[in-house]
Motif scaffolding. Structure first.
Motif, PDB file in Angstrom:
ATOM      1  N   CYS A  14       0.828  -1.203   0.000  1.00 32.11           N
ATOM      2  CA  CYS A  14       0.000   0.000   0.000  1.00 32.11           C
ATOM      3  C   CYS A  14       0.864   1.256   0.000  1.00 32.11           C
ATOM      4  O   CYS A  14       0.688   2.159  -0.827  1.00 32.11           O
ATOM      5  N   GLY A  15       1.816   1.324   0.936  1.00 33.75           N
ATOM      6  CA  GLY A  15       2.659   2.500   1.032  1.00 33.75           C
ATOM      7  C   GLY A  15       3.559   2.680  -0.172  1.00 33.75           C
ATOM      8  O   GLY A  15       3.749   3.796  -0.667  1.00 33.75           O
ATOM      9  N   LEU A  16       4.129   1.582  -0.669  1.00 31.34           N
ATOM     10  CA  LEU A  16       5.020   1.665  -1.830  1.00 31.34           C
ATOM     11  C   LEU A  16       4.263   2.127  -3.070  1.00 31.34           C
ATOM     12  O   LEU A  16       4.751   2.970  -3.836  1.00 31.34           O
ATOM     13  N   ALA A  17       3.065   1.549  -3.284  1.00 27.57           N
ATOM     14  CA  ALA A  17       2.272   1.953  -4.453  1.00 27.57           C
ATOM     15  C   ALA A  17       1.860   3.410  -4.350  1.00 27.57           C
ATOM     16  O   ALA A  17       1.908   4.162  -5.339  1.00 27.57           O
ATOM     17  N   VAL A 154       0.261  10.136   4.838  1.00 32.89           N
ATOM     18  CA  VAL A 154      -0.505   8.978   4.373  1.00 32.89           C
ATOM     19  C   VAL A 154      -0.168   7.797   5.275  1.00 32.89           C
ATOM     20  O   VAL A 154       0.981   7.350   5.340  1.00 32.89           O
ATOM     21  N   ASP A 155      -1.161   7.313   5.987  1.00 31.83           N
ATOM     22  CA  ASP A 155      -0.992   6.198   6.918  1.00 31.83           C
ATOM     23  C   ASP A 155      -1.239   4.890   6.170  1.00 31.83           C
ATOM     24  O   ASP A 155      -2.369   4.558   5.830  1.00 31.83           O
ATOM     25  N   ALA A 156      -0.160   4.137   5.933  1.00 32.71           N
ATOM     26  CA  ALA A 156      -0.271   2.818   5.305  1.00 32.71           C
ATOM     27  C   ALA A 156       0.374   1.774   6.215  1.00 32.71           C
ATOM     28  O   ALA A 156       1.051   0.855   5.755  1.00 32.71           O
ATOM     29  N   LEU A 157       0.153   1.928   7.528  1.00 35.26           N
ATOM     30  CA  LEU A 157       0.793   1.078   8.526  1.00 35.26           C
ATOM     31  C   LEU A 157      -0.004  -0.174   8.870  1.00 35.26           C
ATOM     32  O   LEU A 157       0.397  -0.943   9.747  1.00 35.26           O
ATOM     33  N   HIS A 286      -5.860   7.652   6.117  1.00 37.20           N
ATOM     34  CA  HIS A 286      -5.564   6.243   6.359  1.00 37.20           C
ATOM     35  C   HIS A 286      -6.035   5.442   5.148  1.00 37.20           C
ATOM     36  O   HIS A 286      -7.203   5.540   4.749  1.00 37.20           O
ATOM     37  N   ILE A 287      -5.149   4.642   4.568  1.00 32.56           N
ATOM     38  CA  ILE A 287      -5.531   3.845   3.399  1.00 32.56           C
ATOM     39  C   ILE A 287      -5.110   2.394   3.600  1.00 32.56           C
ATOM     40  O   ILE A 287      -4.326   2.071   4.491  1.00 32.56           O
ATOM     41  N   GLY A 288      -5.638   1.516   2.747  1.00 26.88           N
ATOM     42  CA  GLY A 288      -5.354   0.097   2.893  1.00 26.88           C
ATOM     43  C   GLY A 288      -5.902  -0.437   4.195  1.00 26.88           C
ATOM     44  O   GLY A 288      -6.969  -0.022   4.669  1.00 26.88           O
ATOM     45  N   ASP A 289      -5.176  -1.370   4.816  1.00 27.67           N
ATOM     46  CA  ASP A 289      -5.644  -1.977   6.065  1.00 27.67           C
ATOM     47  C   ASP A 289      -5.740  -0.979   7.211  1.00 27.67           C
ATOM     48  O   ASP A 289      -6.417  -1.239   8.200  1.00 27.67           O
ATOM     49  N   ALA A 290      -5.060   0.141   7.108  1.00 31.54           N
ATOM     50  CA  ALA A 290      -5.201   1.167   8.146  1.00 31.54           C
ATOM     51  C   ALA A 290      -6.600   1.769   8.130  1.00 31.54           C
ATOM     52  O   ALA A 290      -7.072   2.283   9.143  1.00 31.54           O
ATOM     53  N   GLY A 301      -7.318  -7.947   0.148  1.00 33.32           N
ATOM     54  CA  GLY A 301      -6.523  -6.993   0.909  1.00 33.32           C
ATOM     55  C   GLY A 301      -5.560  -6.156   0.086  1.00 33.32           C
ATOM     56  O   GLY A 301      -5.635  -4.921   0.078  1.00 33.32           O
ATOM     57  N   ALA A 302      -4.620  -6.785  -0.606  1.00 30.14           N
ATOM     58  CA  ALA A 302      -3.626  -6.049  -1.383  1.00 30.14           C
ATOM     59  C   ALA A 302      -4.273  -5.286  -2.530  1.00 30.14           C
ATOM     60  O   ALA A 302      -3.860  -4.171  -2.868  1.00 30.14           O
ATOM     61  N   ASN A 303      -5.300  -5.870  -3.117  1.00 28.29           N
ATOM     62  CA  ASN A 303      -5.974  -5.228  -4.243  1.00 28.29           C
ATOM     63  C   ASN A 303      -6.712  -3.967  -3.809  1.00 28.29           C
ATOM     64  O   ASN A 303      -6.663  -2.932  -4.485  1.00 28.29           O
ATOM     65  N   MET A 304      -7.387  -4.046  -2.657  1.00 25.94           N
ATOM     66  CA  MET A 304      -8.074  -2.869  -2.138  1.00 25.94           C
ATOM     67  C   MET A 304      -7.076  -1.767  -1.816  1.00 25.94           C
ATOM     68  O   MET A 304      -7.324  -0.581  -2.052  1.00 25.94           O
ATOM     69  N   ALA A 305      -5.912  -2.148  -1.290  1.00 26.57           N
ATOM     70  CA  ALA A 305      -4.885  -1.168  -0.958  1.00 26.57           C
ATOM     71  C   ALA A 305      -4.371  -0.465  -2.212  1.00 26.57           C
ATOM     72  O   ALA A 305      -4.167   0.755  -2.216  1.00 26.57           O
ATOM     73  N   LEU A 306      -4.155  -1.222  -3.279  1.00 25.58           N
ATOM     74  CA  LEU A 306      -3.692  -0.627  -4.541  1.00 25.58           C
ATOM     75  C   LEU A 306      -4.724   0.348  -5.090  1.00 25.58           C
ATOM     76  O   LEU A 306      -4.380   1.436  -5.571  1.00 25.58           O
ATOM     77  N   LEU A 307      -5.998  -0.024  -4.994  1.00 25.08           N
ATOM     78  CA  LEU A 307      -7.061   0.873  -5.464  1.00 25.08           C
ATOM     79  C   LEU A 307      -7.133   2.130  -4.595  1.00 25.08           C
ATOM     80  O   LEU A 307      -7.363   3.237  -5.108  1.00 25.08           O
TER      81      LEU A 307
END
Length: 410
Positions: A14-17, A154-157, A286-290, A301-307
């Motif tokens: 999430c954070g890298l993307a 951007v919180d991607a923790l 806060h994005i992704g799992d955060a 999980g990973a797909n939602m984070a990328l979106l």
């Protein structure tokens, strides 16, 4: 908007993307990671057509395809009954497949792209909070230091982020995971996620994940469902007893079980279900799992984070202020996020719970009906992440997602 100073907390996918997308949009991005050396955590995951659309925009899809394994179907049995039979071809799309991949492989593709881009990455920095200073935010670290003010943090923790208030709940069940050599000749389909069930309290799965960094042969992600409060009992019982239980449920797993000689080869993952009511604060998102996390039953999980990362960059693109851009990014994602949070909460007890009634309904009624149209297309749409058509509002619909000629998934 361009030229914002943005801090991104977390170097997962999430954070890298998000760093790559915001950097390409013309912002000054800095990444912060608590580990001394960025590293992935976990075993296998599935990249769906939704995540592939974002990876294609980043120019990284071919690299992911080469490192992963093409998945054309999901197949599950309870005893002799077929209770899960989902084929991506039911979608009628040219990008109708998934990619099984080790987290280390996805991480490597994204991390290498970040390094090539020259985005600053500060490791060994454990964040404990942020401080709002006017319209900007400063980062607070575990060592007591503070960092410069940023226009946006951007919180991607992830699920247990210290930058967001507690929300949701931990689920009773998790799973033991291991990455093992692909068991050639054992009868497993190299293009399918295979699962076996005993009621809803036991679920085993084998997912092809390609060849991770440092490996010389293709791998499989093997997982075994387990209640968190039974983990100590599992350890005390020892590997031989557990292996006998797995073999009794799924004899084909013998070639995988032979590779497990120490309990440390299995990592226990505890799942949680949470959704922040408001994933945005002034100069903080806060994005992704955060923002939202769930059990991996639908593998989103990973797909939602990328979106989420794509939507944030898109929201900021034409906004007149940071907070307006953040709100727009959230609006682009909220409906899809809530849909899948609801769907995952609905289906998780069917596959991971102590219920006796739900698996009975699954095996005797839902399983047979799911083989008929339109259930086949509905299931494929759910698994692929395409329920609710999330790509259209993000400007990703129709994005070419197939590999270039000559590029195939492993």
């Amino acid at each position: 908007m361009r030229g914002l100073n943005i801090a991104i907390a977390g170097c997962g996918p999430c954070g890298l993307a998000a760093a790559l997308l915001l950097h390409e949009a013309g912002h000054n991005v800095t990444l912060f990671e608590r580990f001394e050396k960025p590293q992935p955590i976990g075993s296998g995951l599935m990249i769906q057509p939704t995540g592939m659309a974002v990876l294609a925009k980043l120019g990284l899809l071919d690299a992911v395809l080469v490192r992963g394994a093409r998945i054309d179907k999901l197949f599950g049995m309870a005893g002799k009954r077929v209770v899960l039979d989902v084929e991506y071809a039911s979608l009628g799309r040219r990008d109708a497949f998934g990619i099984g991949i080790h987290r280390a492989s996805l991480f490597a593709v994204l991390h290498e792209a970040v390094l090539r881009s020259g985005i600053p990455l500060h490791c060994g920095r454990t964040l404990v909070g942020t401080t709002l200073l006017g319209t900007k935010r400063a980062l607070r670290f575990a060592d007591g230091q503070k960092n410069d003010r940023y226009d946006l943090v951007v919180d991607a923790l992830g699920t247990r982020t210290p930058l967001a208030p507690p929300a949701g709940r931990e689920l009773a069940y998790g799973a033991l995971w291991a990455s093992l050599d692909w068991p050639g000749g054992a009868g497993f389909d190299p293009h399918a996620l295979a699962q076996r069930y005993d009621r809803a309290s036991i679920m085993a799965g084998v997912l092809p994940i390609g060849t991770p960094p440092g490996a010389t042969v293709p791998k499989a992600a093997f997982f075994w469902s387990l209640r968190a409060d039974r983990l100590d009992d599992w350890r005390e019982a020892g590997l031989p007893a557990w292996k006998a239980r797995v073999a009794a449920l799924w004899p084909d797993c013998a070639a995988l079980l032979d590779q497990i000689t120490d309990p440390s080869q299995l990592t226990f993952a505890r799942y949680a279900h949470r959704t922040l009511a408001s994933p945005a604060e002034p100069a903080l998102v806060h994005i992704g799992d955060a923002w939202h996390s769930a059990s991996p039953q639908l593998g989103q999980g990973a797909n939602m984070a990328l979106l989420d990362a794509w939507a944030l960059a898109r929201g900021l693109d034409h906004a007149r202020s940071v907070d307006e851009g953040v709100r727009q990014g959230i609006r682009l994602r909220r409906r899809h996020v809530l849909t899948y949070q609801w769907l995952t909460a609905l289906f998780t007890p069917v596959y991971q719970s102590d219920s006796r009634l739900l698996p009975l309904i699954r095996d005797r009624i839902v399983g047979p009906l799911s083989k008929l149209w339109p259930a086949t297309a509905i299931q494929a749409s759910m698994v692929s992440g395409l329920v609710g058509n999330p790509l259209r509002p993000l400007g990703l619909e129709g994005e070419r997602q197939m590999a270039r000629p000559g590029v195939e998934a492993a």
